[in-house]
Design a protein around this motif. Sequence first.
Motif, PDB file in Angstrom:
ATOM      1  N   ALA A  20     -37.985  -2.020 -41.025  1.00  0.00           N
ATOM      2  CA  ALA A  20     -37.065  -2.271 -42.137  1.00  0.00           C
ATOM      3  C   ALA A  20     -36.192  -1.044 -42.402  1.00  0.00           C
ATOM      4  O   ALA A  20     -34.983  -1.163 -42.624  1.00  0.00           O
ATOM      5  CB  ALA A  20     -37.850  -2.659 -43.391  1.00  0.00           C
ATOM      6  N   HIS A  21     -36.781   0.138 -42.366  1.00  0.00           N
ATOM      7  CA  HIS A  21     -36.036   1.392 -42.566  1.00  0.00           C
ATOM      8  C   HIS A  21     -35.005   1.549 -41.447  1.00  0.00           C
ATOM      9  O   HIS A  21     -33.850   1.902 -41.688  1.00  0.00           O
ATOM     10  CB  HIS A  21     -37.016   2.561 -42.589  1.00  0.00           C
ATOM     11  CG  HIS A  21     -36.403   3.883 -42.892  1.00  0.00           C
ATOM     12  ND1 HIS A  21     -35.824   4.675 -41.915  1.00  0.00           N
ATOM     13  CD2 HIS A  21     -36.288   4.571 -44.062  1.00  0.00           C
ATOM     14  CE1 HIS A  21     -35.379   5.783 -42.460  1.00  0.00           C
ATOM     15  NE2 HIS A  21     -35.650   5.744 -43.765  1.00  0.00           N
ATOM     16  N   GLY A  22     -35.405   1.267 -40.212  1.00  0.00           N
ATOM     17  CA  GLY A  22     -34.513   1.397 -39.069  1.00  0.00           C
ATOM     18  C   GLY A  22     -33.345   0.426 -39.099  1.00  0.00           C
ATOM     19  O   GLY A  22     -32.249   0.743 -38.632  1.00  0.00           O
ATOM     20  N   GLU A  23     -33.553  -0.766 -39.653  1.00  0.00           N
ATOM     21  CA  GLU A  23     -32.466  -1.732 -39.760  1.00  0.00           C
ATOM     22  C   GLU A  23     -31.383  -1.241 -40.715  1.00  0.00           C
ATOM     23  O   GLU A  23     -30.208  -1.543 -40.538  1.00  0.00           O
ATOM     24  CB  GLU A  23     -33.002  -3.092 -40.188  1.00  0.00           C
ATOM     25  CG  GLU A  23     -33.789  -3.764 -39.079  1.00  0.00           C
ATOM     26  CD  GLU A  23     -34.535  -5.014 -39.509  1.00  0.00           C
ATOM     27  OE1 GLU A  23     -34.390  -5.438 -40.678  1.00  0.00           O
ATOM     28  OE2 GLU A  23     -35.284  -5.552 -38.677  1.00  0.00           O
ATOM     29  N   VAL A  24     -31.769  -0.459 -41.703  1.00  0.00           N
ATOM     30  CA  VAL A  24     -30.808   0.093 -42.654  1.00  0.00           C
ATOM     31  C   VAL A  24     -30.204   1.397 -42.127  1.00  0.00           C
ATOM     32  O   VAL A  24     -29.006   1.623 -42.229  1.00  0.00           O
ATOM     33  CB  VAL A  24     -31.483   0.325 -44.026  1.00  0.00           C
ATOM     34  CG1 VAL A  24     -30.573   1.098 -44.967  1.00  0.00           C
ATOM     35  CG2 VAL A  24     -31.897  -0.995 -44.642  1.00  0.00           C
ATOM     36  N   PHE A  25     -31.040   2.237 -41.553  1.00  0.00           N
ATOM     37  CA  PHE A  25     -30.609   3.599 -41.207  1.00  0.00           C
ATOM     38  C   PHE A  25     -30.495   3.867 -39.702  1.00  0.00           C
ATOM     39  O   PHE A  25     -30.361   5.017 -39.303  1.00  0.00           O
ATOM     40  CB  PHE A  25     -31.580   4.617 -41.810  1.00  0.00           C
ATOM     41  CG  PHE A  25     -31.501   4.710 -43.302  1.00  0.00           C
ATOM     42  CD1 PHE A  25     -30.372   5.217 -43.921  1.00  0.00           C
ATOM     43  CD2 PHE A  25     -32.576   4.316 -44.083  1.00  0.00           C
ATOM     44  CE1 PHE A  25     -30.299   5.314 -45.296  1.00  0.00           C
ATOM     45  CE2 PHE A  25     -32.517   4.424 -45.467  1.00  0.00           C
ATOM     46  CZ  PHE A  25     -31.371   4.915 -46.071  1.00  0.00           C
ATOM     47  N   GLY A  26     -30.511   2.831 -38.882  1.00  0.00           N
ATOM     48  CA  GLY A  26     -30.498   3.015 -37.435  1.00  0.00           C
ATOM     49  C   GLY A  26     -29.406   3.925 -36.909  1.00  0.00           C
ATOM     50  O   GLY A  26     -29.663   4.789 -36.073  1.00  0.00           O
ATOM     51  N   ASP A  27     -28.172   3.760 -37.365  1.00  0.00           N
ATOM     52  CA  ASP A  27     -27.065   4.598 -36.913  1.00  0.00           C
ATOM     53  C   ASP A  27     -26.899   5.856 -37.756  1.00  0.00           C
ATOM     54  O   ASP A  27     -26.266   6.809 -37.331  1.00  0.00           O
ATOM     55  CB  ASP A  27     -25.757   3.803 -36.921  1.00  0.00           C
ATOM     56  CG  ASP A  27     -25.746   2.706 -35.865  1.00  0.00           C
ATOM     57  OD1 ASP A  27     -26.457   2.855 -34.851  1.00  0.00           O
ATOM     58  OD2 ASP A  27     -25.042   1.700 -36.065  1.00  0.00           O
ATOM     59  N   ILE A  28     -27.458   5.857 -38.955  1.00  0.00           N
ATOM     60  CA  ILE A  28     -27.331   6.997 -39.872  1.00  0.00           C
ATOM     61  C   ILE A  28     -28.368   8.061 -39.524  1.00  0.00           C
ATOM     62  O   ILE A  28     -28.072   9.251 -39.528  1.00  0.00           O
ATOM     63  CB  ILE A  28     -27.479   6.514 -41.331  1.00  0.00           C
ATOM     64  CG1 ILE A  28     -26.407   5.462 -41.635  1.00  0.00           C
ATOM     65  CG2 ILE A  28     -27.425   7.673 -42.305  1.00  0.00           C
ATOM     66  CD1 ILE A  28     -26.681   4.626 -42.859  1.00  0.00           C
ATOM     67  N   ARG A  29     -29.561   7.608 -39.263  1.00  0.00           N
ATOM     68  CA  ARG A  29     -30.682   8.439 -38.803  1.00  0.00           C
ATOM     69  C   ARG A  29     -30.958   9.675 -39.666  1.00  0.00           C
ATOM     70  O   ARG A  29     -30.907  10.807 -39.192  1.00  0.00           O
ATOM     71  CB  ARG A  29     -30.466   8.815 -37.352  1.00  0.00           C
ATOM     72  CG  ARG A  29     -30.432   7.578 -36.465  1.00  0.00           C
ATOM     73  CD  ARG A  29     -30.214   7.903 -35.047  1.00  0.00           C
ATOM     74  NE  ARG A  29     -31.275   8.804 -34.606  1.00  0.00           N
ATOM     75  CZ  ARG A  29     -31.902   8.690 -33.457  1.00  0.00           C
ATOM     76  NH1 ARG A  29     -31.597   7.733 -32.645  1.00  0.00           N
ATOM     77  NH2 ARG A  29     -32.823   9.551 -33.115  1.00  0.00           N
ATOM     78  N   PRO A  30     -31.293   9.470 -40.937  1.00  0.00           N
ATOM     79  CA  PRO A  30     -31.652  10.616 -41.775  1.00  0.00           C
ATOM     80  C   PRO A  30     -32.985  11.222 -41.345  1.00  0.00           C
ATOM     81  O   PRO A  30     -33.791  10.562 -40.682  1.00  0.00           O
ATOM     82  CB  PRO A  30     -31.774   9.995 -43.175  1.00  0.00           C
ATOM     83  CG  PRO A  30     -32.174   8.574 -42.911  1.00  0.00           C
ATOM     84  CD  PRO A  30     -31.448   8.194 -41.645  1.00  0.00           C
ATOM     85  N   ALA A  31     -33.202  12.465 -41.710  1.00  0.00           N
ATOM     86  CA  ALA A  31     -34.528  13.060 -41.536  1.00  0.00           C
ATOM     87  C   ALA A  31     -35.479  12.239 -42.407  1.00  0.00           C
ATOM     88  O   ALA A  31     -35.159  11.898 -43.536  1.00  0.00           O
ATOM     89  CB  ALA A  31     -34.520  14.517 -41.969  1.00  0.00           C
ATOM     90  N   THR A  32     -36.643  11.900 -41.861  1.00  0.00           N
ATOM     91  CA  THR A  32     -37.539  10.983 -42.555  1.00  0.00           C
ATOM     92  C   THR A  32     -38.987  11.397 -42.384  1.00  0.00           C
ATOM     93  O   THR A  32     -39.385  11.865 -41.322  1.00  0.00           O
ATOM     94  CB  THR A  32     -37.359   9.552 -42.006  1.00  0.00           C
ATOM     95  OG1 THR A  32     -36.013   9.154 -42.191  1.00  0.00           O
ATOM     96  CG2 THR A  32     -38.260   8.561 -42.712  1.00  0.00           C
ATOM     97  N   SER A  33     -39.755  11.220 -43.432  1.00  0.00           N
ATOM     98  CA  SER A  33     -41.201  11.400 -43.379  1.00  0.00           C
ATOM     99  C   SER A  33     -41.841  10.115 -43.869  1.00  0.00           C
ATOM    100  O   SER A  33     -41.314   9.452 -44.753  1.00  0.00           O
ATOM    101  CB  SER A  33     -41.651  12.534 -44.309  1.00  0.00           C
ATOM    102  OG  SER A  33     -41.028  13.739 -43.964  1.00  0.00           O
ATOM    103  N   MET A  34     -42.992   9.776 -43.285  1.00  0.00           N
ATOM    104  CA  MET A  34     -43.794   8.668 -43.785  1.00  0.00           C
ATOM    105  C   MET A  34     -45.201   9.205 -43.976  1.00  0.00           C
ATOM    106  O   MET A  34     -45.805   9.733 -43.044  1.00  0.00           O
ATOM    107  CB  MET A  34     -43.806   7.490 -42.808  1.00  0.00           C
ATOM    108  CG  MET A  34     -44.523   6.268 -43.366  1.00  0.00           C
ATOM    109  SD  MET A  34     -44.640   4.856 -42.209  1.00  0.00           S
ATOM    110  CE  MET A  34     -42.933   4.500 -41.860  1.00  0.00           C
ATOM    111  N   VAL A  35     -45.708   9.084 -45.200  1.00  0.00           N
ATOM    112  CA  VAL A  35     -46.987   9.673 -45.563  1.00  0.00           C
ATOM    113  C   VAL A  35     -47.862   8.616 -46.225  1.00  0.00           C
ATOM    114  O   VAL A  35     -47.411   7.898 -47.119  1.00  0.00           O
ATOM    115  CB  VAL A  35     -46.773  10.855 -46.545  1.00  0.00           C
ATOM    116  CG1 VAL A  35     -48.092  11.446 -46.972  1.00  0.00           C
ATOM    117  CG2 VAL A  35     -45.857  11.893 -45.945  1.00  0.00           C
TER     118      VAL A  35
END
Length: 131
Positions: free
Chosen positions: A92-107
């Motif tokens: 779901a995150h990738g569908e929104v940010f796929g081309d934007i590609r922010p730095a991301t953490s999942m905890v």
Amino acid sequence: MDRYTVSSGTEWESTVGYSRAVRAGSQIHVAGTTATDEDGNVVAPDDPYRQTERALELVADALEEAGAGLEDVVRTRIYVTDIDDWEAIGRAHGEVFGDIRPATSMVEVQRLIGPDHRVEIEAVAIADDGR
């Protein structure tokens, strides 16, 4: 530097002392966002994918009110109650940010504010300083 706050209008903002988002100059910080509807009810209690979609919709709304958009996001932090849900949440995150590609953490965290919340997302954006 100008400071602008975005409010969702919930009672908790004044009680806890926070804003949905804060814009300071070109930086916009969006507070931890869970999947709730207009009445404060949890959206899709058993669906981490849908909860992620809804939380990101709310993040997008806060960014828009602060004069930015999802394309301005440089960082997200994703808190989950079950790391085994990472693929659905990540999709779901990738569908929104796929081309934007922010730095991301999942905890993985022990729990979130309500027992039916499975995902909470924070975002940081940098946008043109002239709103």
